[in-house]
Motif scaffolding. Structure first.
Motif, PDB file in Angstrom:
ATOM      1  N   VAL A   1       0.790  -1.290  -0.068  1.00 52.49           N
ATOM      2  CA  VAL A   1      -0.105  -0.013  -0.027  1.00 52.49           C
ATOM      3  C   VAL A   1       1.029   1.315  -0.037  1.00 52.49           C
ATOM      4  N   GLY A   2       2.081   1.109  -0.564  1.00 52.94           N
ATOM      5  CA  GLY A   2       2.844   2.452  -0.808  1.00 52.94           C
ATOM      6  C   GLY A   2       3.445   2.965   0.605  1.00 52.94           C
ATOM      7  N   MET A   3       3.781   2.122   1.659  1.00 55.92           N
ATOM      8  CA  MET A   3       4.278   2.802   2.830  1.00 55.92           C
ATOM      9  C   MET A   3       5.684   1.909   3.119  1.00 55.92           C
ATOM     10  N   CYS A   4       5.911   0.955   2.802  1.00 54.23           N
ATOM     11  CA  CYS A   4       7.372   0.169   3.463  1.00 54.23           C
ATOM     12  C   CYS A   4       8.481   0.595   2.311  1.00 54.23           C
ATOM     13  N   GLY A   5       8.259   0.889   1.069  1.00 55.22           N
ATOM     14  CA  GLY A   5       9.305   1.377   0.124  1.00 55.22           C
ATOM     15  C   GLY A   5      10.082   0.306  -0.154  1.00 55.22           C
ATOM     16  N   SER A   6       9.635  -0.866  -0.070  1.00 62.27           N
ATOM     17  CA  SER A   6      10.336  -2.052  -0.435  1.00 62.27           C
ATOM     18  C   SER A   6      10.057  -2.614  -1.990  1.00 62.27           C
ATOM     19  N   CYS A   7       9.271  -2.266  -2.753  1.00 61.26           N
ATOM     20  CA  CYS A   7       8.826  -2.821  -4.004  1.00 61.26           C
ATOM     21  C   CYS A   7       9.230  -2.206  -5.101  1.00 61.26           C
ATOM     22  N   ALA A   8      10.060  -1.232  -4.996  1.00 64.43           N
ATOM     23  CA  ALA A   8      10.647  -0.439  -6.084  1.00 64.43           C
ATOM     24  C   ALA A   8      11.235  -1.249  -7.059  1.00 64.43           C
TER      25      ALA A   8
END
Ligand code: SF4
Ligand code: SF4
Ligand code: FES
Lengths: 112, 238
Positions: free
Chosen positions: B54-61
């Protein structure tokens, strides 16, 4: 080189850019004036030689170039040439001296 | 929405190659959904990273069609109008495997930029009173929502050209702390972000600001640091 020196180089490059912007503007104006006025090289030299104002202006121009260009070239060499450190810095000092020498030689020929 | 997406996914390490998959297309599908579909249904050996979705952790870039993006909040419709996707790990970082970039260098640079708070108060002291309307607090507000995704770092050319460059996120983090009236690490922090690897190396390309999924402007923070570092250098306190 210390962080302070690196920062001062950065400041010097910005400051010299501001001076250059002004100098280039005046210089272009002078060129346009001379070309449109149709004055000959001899007439131009007649007006510039021995003139302290032109001597001061073009000396400032040359000095600003000698400060600005080597700092920019240093970054280009650092980033695109992967040339960093003392060797590069020394080369840039020499380049600054070369610019100042060649530039002042021209200034003296025109205004001296 | 129907049909298939043609997806090319990076496999292996730096010397790897793209592998093609066909993935069914759905409405409101995110790029992360596509990667997850491949891993769950087509090839379980695919390595990738995510946590919150949901755009909070920053790990999926990842790099999606050549552009660094947060994949959980990137709609396929937006980036693959023609039904083609090319998904690769983030640029400017070593590849561990497939879509997983090694983020160590990115976060080590936060530490080098003194990105951690150092205060003097203990739990026995009261709260510091900081006016939300103050100039410094507003400067912090502008940069504090960073999720550490690395998109800006991946988008910044200077990072590629200058291995010492701390990069947009670390510098922006430092800027928020420079403005924190409770912090006491500031003389050292300014030194840490000065010089050839620090804020002076930023060319104001604005790629970081253009790409940041949180719509932050690391460039503005770096400009603030440039002013602060310049003043310190001129005063001789750097
Ligand atoms: S503005 Fe600075 S930090 Fe941002 S992409 Fe450009 S060089 Fe990198
Ligand atoms: S500044 Fe933006 S792009 Fe960079 S790490 Fe933070 S959230 Fe991601
Ligand atoms: S999975 Fe957390 S930001 Fe995308």
């Amino acid at each position: 080189m210390s962080f302070r020196s690196q920062t001062l180089l950065w400041v010097a490059q910005r400051a010299s850019a501001a001076v250059l912007a002004l100098c280039v503007f005046v210089h272009l104006g002078v060129i346009i004036y001379a070309v449109r006025g149709g004055i000959s090289a001899t007439e131009i030299l007649g007006r510039t030689q021995g003139n302290a104002l032109w001597l001061a202006f073009y000396s400032l121009f040359v000095l600003a170039c000698a400060v600005h260009a080597p700092i920019g070239l240093r970054t280009v060499l650092n980033e695109w040439g992967a040339w960093r450190g003392r060797g590069c810095d020394t080369a840039m000092w020499l380049f600054a001296a070369l610019l100042a020498w060649a530039g002042m030689r021209a200034v003296m020929a025109v205004t001296g | 929405m129907s049909g298939n997406l043609s997806v090319r996914v990076w496999r292996g390490r730096a010397d790897g190659a793209f592998q093609s998959f066909e993935v069914p297309r759905y409405a409101s599908q995110s790029v992360l959904d596509v990667v997850t579909h491949i891993q769950r249904k087509l090839d379980a050996t695919l390595a990738y990273r995510y946590a919150c979705r949901v755009g909070m952790c920053g790990s999926c870039a990842m790099t999606v069609n050549g552009v660094a993006r947060w994949t959980c909040r990137t709609h396929v419709d937006k980036v693959a109008a023609d039904g083609r996707l090319e998904i690769a790990p983030l640029h400017h970082l070593p590849v561990i495997r497939d879509l997983v970039a090694d983020m160590r260098e990115f976060f080590d640079k936060w530490a080098r930029a003194r990105g951690s708070f150092r205060g003097t108060k203990t739990r026995h002291d009261g709260f510091a009173a900081v006016s939300p309307a103050s100039r410094k607090r507003r400067a912090i507000e502008a940069g504090i929502e960073c999720i550490g995704c690395g998109v800006c770092y991946s988008a910044c050319d200077t990072v590629a050209w200058n291995p010492d460059y701390l990069g947009p996120a670390a510098l922006q983090r430092a800027w928020t702390l420079v403005n924190d009236v409770r912090d006491t690490a500031n003389p050292e922090r300014l030194r840490a972000v000065a010089g050839d690897g620090g804020c002076g190396a930023c060319h104001t390309h604005l790629s970081c600001t253009e790409r940041c999924p949180k719509q932050l402007s690391p460039t503005a923070g770096i400009a603030g640091l440039k002013r602060a570092v310049t003043m310190a250098a001129l005063r001789g306190t750097l």
